[in-house]
Scaffold this motif. Structure first.
Motif, PDB file in Angstrom:
ATOM      1  N   THR A 189     -23.868  33.804 -32.011  1.00  0.00           N
ATOM      2  CA  THR A 189     -22.620  33.921 -32.774  1.00  0.00           C
ATOM      3  C   THR A 189     -21.910  35.225 -32.418  1.00  0.00           C
ATOM      4  O   THR A 189     -22.503  36.151 -31.857  1.00  0.00           O
ATOM      5  CB  THR A 189     -22.880  33.915 -34.294  1.00  0.00           C
ATOM      6  OG1 THR A 189     -23.649  35.076 -34.647  1.00  0.00           O
ATOM      7  CG2 THR A 189     -23.624  32.661 -34.728  1.00  0.00           C
ATOM      8  N   GLN A 196     -16.949  34.801 -38.590  1.00  0.00           N
ATOM      9  CA  GLN A 196     -18.067  34.464 -37.721  1.00  0.00           C
ATOM     10  C   GLN A 196     -17.769  33.187 -36.942  1.00  0.00           C
ATOM     11  O   GLN A 196     -17.272  32.202 -37.503  1.00  0.00           O
ATOM     12  CB  GLN A 196     -19.348  34.269 -38.551  1.00  0.00           C
ATOM     13  CG  GLN A 196     -19.853  35.529 -39.221  1.00  0.00           C
ATOM     14  CD  GLN A 196     -20.552  36.468 -38.248  1.00  0.00           C
ATOM     15  OE1 GLN A 196     -20.656  36.174 -37.050  1.00  0.00           O
ATOM     16  NE2 GLN A 196     -21.019  37.589 -38.759  1.00  0.00           N
ATOM     17  N   ARG A 197     -18.095  33.204 -35.653  1.00  0.00           N
ATOM     18  CA  ARG A 197     -17.891  32.035 -34.802  1.00  0.00           C
ATOM     19  C   ARG A 197     -19.160  31.771 -33.992  1.00  0.00           C
ATOM     20  O   ARG A 197     -19.986  32.654 -33.791  1.00  0.00           O
ATOM     21  CB  ARG A 197     -16.720  32.270 -33.824  1.00  0.00           C
ATOM     22  CG  ARG A 197     -15.381  32.543 -34.485  1.00  0.00           C
ATOM     23  CD  ARG A 197     -14.897  31.325 -35.270  1.00  0.00           C
ATOM     24  NE  ARG A 197     -14.808  30.133 -34.452  1.00  0.00           N
ATOM     25  CZ  ARG A 197     -13.726  29.808 -33.720  1.00  0.00           C
ATOM     26  NH1 ARG A 197     -12.654  30.594 -33.725  1.00  0.00           N
ATOM     27  NH2 ARG A 197     -13.718  28.697 -33.018  1.00  0.00           N
ATOM     28  N   ALA A 198     -19.290  30.535 -33.520  1.00  0.00           N
ATOM     29  CA  ALA A 198     -20.429  30.150 -32.686  1.00  0.00           C
ATOM     30  C   ALA A 198     -20.006  30.155 -31.228  1.00  0.00           C
ATOM     31  O   ALA A 198     -18.913  29.686 -30.886  1.00  0.00           O
ATOM     32  CB  ALA A 198     -20.931  28.766 -33.084  1.00  0.00           C
ATOM     33  N   ILE A 203     -23.050  25.545 -29.252  1.00  0.00           N
ATOM     34  CA  ILE A 203     -22.521  24.271 -29.746  1.00  0.00           C
ATOM     35  C   ILE A 203     -22.883  23.149 -28.768  1.00  0.00           C
ATOM     36  O   ILE A 203     -23.339  22.076 -29.161  1.00  0.00           O
ATOM     37  CB  ILE A 203     -20.997  24.350 -29.947  1.00  0.00           C
ATOM     38  CG1 ILE A 203     -20.670  25.379 -31.044  1.00  0.00           C
ATOM     39  CG2 ILE A 203     -20.423  22.978 -30.301  1.00  0.00           C
ATOM     40  CD1 ILE A 203     -19.175  25.601 -31.249  1.00  0.00           C
ATOM     41  N   GLU A 210     -19.673  24.220 -35.899  1.00  0.00           N
ATOM     42  CA  GLU A 210     -18.652  24.889 -36.704  1.00  0.00           C
ATOM     43  C   GLU A 210     -17.954  23.851 -37.557  1.00  0.00           C
ATOM     44  O   GLU A 210     -17.561  22.785 -37.056  1.00  0.00           O
ATOM     45  CB  GLU A 210     -17.628  25.599 -35.810  1.00  0.00           C
ATOM     46  CG  GLU A 210     -18.173  26.804 -35.095  1.00  0.00           C
ATOM     47  CD  GLU A 210     -17.090  27.569 -34.335  1.00  0.00           C
ATOM     48  OE1 GLU A 210     -17.309  28.740 -34.011  1.00  0.00           O
ATOM     49  OE2 GLU A 210     -16.021  26.968 -34.055  1.00  0.00           O
ATOM     50  N   LYS A 211     -17.802  24.148 -38.832  1.00  0.00           N
ATOM     51  CA  LYS A 211     -17.121  23.235 -39.748  1.00  0.00           C
ATOM     52  C   LYS A 211     -15.969  23.965 -40.426  1.00  0.00           C
ATOM     53  O   LYS A 211     -16.122  25.114 -40.854  1.00  0.00           O
ATOM     54  CB  LYS A 211     -18.094  22.683 -40.789  1.00  0.00           C
ATOM     55  CG  LYS A 211     -19.110  21.716 -40.198  1.00  0.00           C
ATOM     56  CD  LYS A 211     -19.890  20.983 -41.261  1.00  0.00           C
ATOM     57  CE  LYS A 211     -20.776  19.908 -40.644  1.00  0.00           C
ATOM     58  NZ  LYS A 211     -21.552  19.172 -41.670  1.00  0.00           N
ATOM     59  N   SER A 212     -14.843  23.289 -40.526  1.00  0.00           N
ATOM     60  CA  SER A 212     -13.666  23.900 -41.121  1.00  0.00           C
ATOM     61  C   SER A 212     -13.802  24.002 -42.631  1.00  0.00           C
ATOM     62  O   SER A 212     -14.306  23.087 -43.289  1.00  0.00           O
ATOM     63  CB  SER A 212     -12.408  23.089 -40.781  1.00  0.00           C
ATOM     64  OG  SER A 212     -12.205  23.051 -39.384  1.00  0.00           O
ATOM     65  N   VAL A 229     -13.543  28.862 -40.034  1.00  0.00           N
ATOM     66  CA  VAL A 229     -14.640  27.908 -39.917  1.00  0.00           C
ATOM     67  C   VAL A 229     -15.931  28.531 -40.442  1.00  0.00           C
ATOM     68  O   VAL A 229     -16.046  29.754 -40.578  1.00  0.00           O
ATOM     69  CB  VAL A 229     -14.845  27.460 -38.453  1.00  0.00           C
ATOM     70  CG1 VAL A 229     -13.627  26.741 -37.933  1.00  0.00           C
ATOM     71  CG2 VAL A 229     -15.203  28.654 -37.567  1.00  0.00           C
ATOM     72  N   GLN A 230     -16.891  27.675 -40.728  1.00  0.00           N
ATOM     73  CA  GLN A 230     -18.219  28.105 -41.144  1.00  0.00           C
ATOM     74  C   GLN A 230     -19.206  27.737 -40.053  1.00  0.00           C
ATOM     75  O   GLN A 230     -19.231  26.613 -39.576  1.00  0.00           O
ATOM     76  CB  GLN A 230     -18.623  27.435 -42.459  1.00  0.00           C
ATOM     77  CG  GLN A 230     -20.007  27.859 -42.943  1.00  0.00           C
ATOM     78  CD  GLN A 230     -20.465  27.089 -44.160  1.00  0.00           C
ATOM     79  OE1 GLN A 230     -20.097  25.935 -44.338  1.00  0.00           O
ATOM     80  NE2 GLN A 230     -21.281  27.715 -45.003  1.00  0.00           N
ATOM     81  N   VAL A 231     -20.010  28.699 -39.634  1.00  0.00           N
ATOM     82  CA  VAL A 231     -21.072  28.444 -38.657  1.00  0.00           C
ATOM     83  C   VAL A 231     -22.278  27.882 -39.397  1.00  0.00           C
ATOM     84  O   VAL A 231     -22.730  28.447 -40.395  1.00  0.00           O
ATOM     85  CB  VAL A 231     -21.470  29.734 -37.926  1.00  0.00           C
ATOM     86  CG1 VAL A 231     -22.659  29.486 -37.004  1.00  0.00           C
ATOM     87  CG2 VAL A 231     -20.286  30.270 -37.137  1.00  0.00           C
ATOM     88  N   ARG A 232     -22.804  26.768 -38.908  1.00  0.00           N
ATOM     89  CA  ARG A 232     -23.970  26.138 -39.527  1.00  0.00           C
ATOM     90  C   ARG A 232     -25.006  25.833 -38.448  1.00  0.00           C
ATOM     91  O   ARG A 232     -24.660  25.587 -37.287  1.00  0.00           O
ATOM     92  CB  ARG A 232     -23.566  24.858 -40.264  1.00  0.00           C
ATOM     93  CG  ARG A 232     -22.603  25.147 -41.427  1.00  0.00           C
ATOM     94  CD  ARG A 232     -22.194  23.881 -42.146  1.00  0.00           C
ATOM     95  NE  ARG A 232     -23.280  23.242 -42.864  1.00  0.00           N
ATOM     96  CZ  ARG A 232     -23.666  23.596 -44.090  1.00  0.00           C
ATOM     97  NH1 ARG A 232     -23.066  24.582 -44.729  1.00  0.00           N
ATOM     98  NH2 ARG A 232     -24.644  22.954 -44.693  1.00  0.00           N
TER      99      ARG A 232
END
Length: 257
Positions: A189, A196-198, A203, A210-212, A229-232
């Protein structure tokens, strides 16, 4: 709050679905099945955010019930020594949670279709369910690890949820902050102006998604905006991190599992 009754080996398992559609499991029911002396002994081992009380309408009136979250349930299962814990977890992962997330409740028996289009839809739903069950079993069989049962059935997880599960697996407290730091240091990340981004590589390899976030309305301008976005972390990512933890949290990040 909606309370849905389930039955596992003749034992009641009551699940409360909150306003966001997330399940909360009645602690006393879970403790009995998992062999804990009482619910208090089980819940005091859980993080504060994964236990609490909910007021629920019952035939006897409103009652305050001690409940645990889905991550809390997994932690309780990991700590159980009873023989039926493995089967209980598999039942939760492959039957209960998919039913709740698909329909909002547990359907014991479906109504008979009243016309041909309805029958076709029912047949398609049945085929989809069977395919999902077969896929889950195919994943579970070669891994031979209990925790993979729920990972293969439940989608992706926040970094906070992942840290809790990995902490139990590693036998040491990792914590969300430490996990975020590790993910950044090992090029999973990064942070930009939106948060935070992936990395695209993670991916592409199926370790992260990544989810909005849901859009919101700016109270000053009335404009609809997006929070980013949310990193999961995916089940595949959790599996890889778990293997790394057994090596003092060191991973060959160039290799792909």
């Amino acid at each position: 709050m909606e309370l849905t009754p389930f039955t596992f080996d003749g034992n009641a398992v009551r699940v409360i679905t909150d306003e966001h559609g997330e399940p909360r499991f009645v602690a006393s029911d879970v403790a009995k099945i998992l062999g804990y002396r009482d619910a208090e002994k089980m819940t005091r081992r859980l993080p504060v955010e994964d236990r609490g009380t909910r007021s629920v309408g019952t035939p006897g009136g409103e009652q305050d019930m001690t409940v645990i979250t889905e991550p809390g349930l997994y932690i309780a299962i990991f700590g159980s020594q009873v023989e039926g814990a493995e089967r209980f977890k598999r039942w939760i992962a492959t039957e209960v949670l998919p039913a709740i997330r698909k329909t909002g409740g547990y359907q014991v028996a479906a109504a008979l279709p009243q016309d041909f289009p309805s029958a076709l839809r029912a047949l398609a739903d049945t085929a989809e369910s069977l395919a999902a069950e077969q896929a889950a079993r195919a994943i579970e069989a070669p891994k031979a690890q209990a925790w993979e049962d729920f990972l293969s059935a439940n989608g992706d997880y926040s970094v906070n949820q992942s840290a809790k599960v990995l902490s139990r697996r590693a036998g040491t407290i990792i914590g969300e902050t430490r996990l975020w730091k590790w993910l950044a240091e090992h090029k999973w990340t990064y942070r930009d102006h939106s948060g935070q981004r992936a990395y695209q590589k993670r991916i592409d390899t199926g370790h992260l998604v990544e989810k909005s976030h849901a859009p919101y309305t700016d109270p000053h301008t009335g404009e609809e905006k997006v929070r980013g976005v949310q990193v999961r972390i995916t089940p595949k990512g959790l599996e890889r991190l778990d293997r790394g933890l057994s090596g003092q949290f060191e991973l060959d990040i160039e290799g792909v599992a």
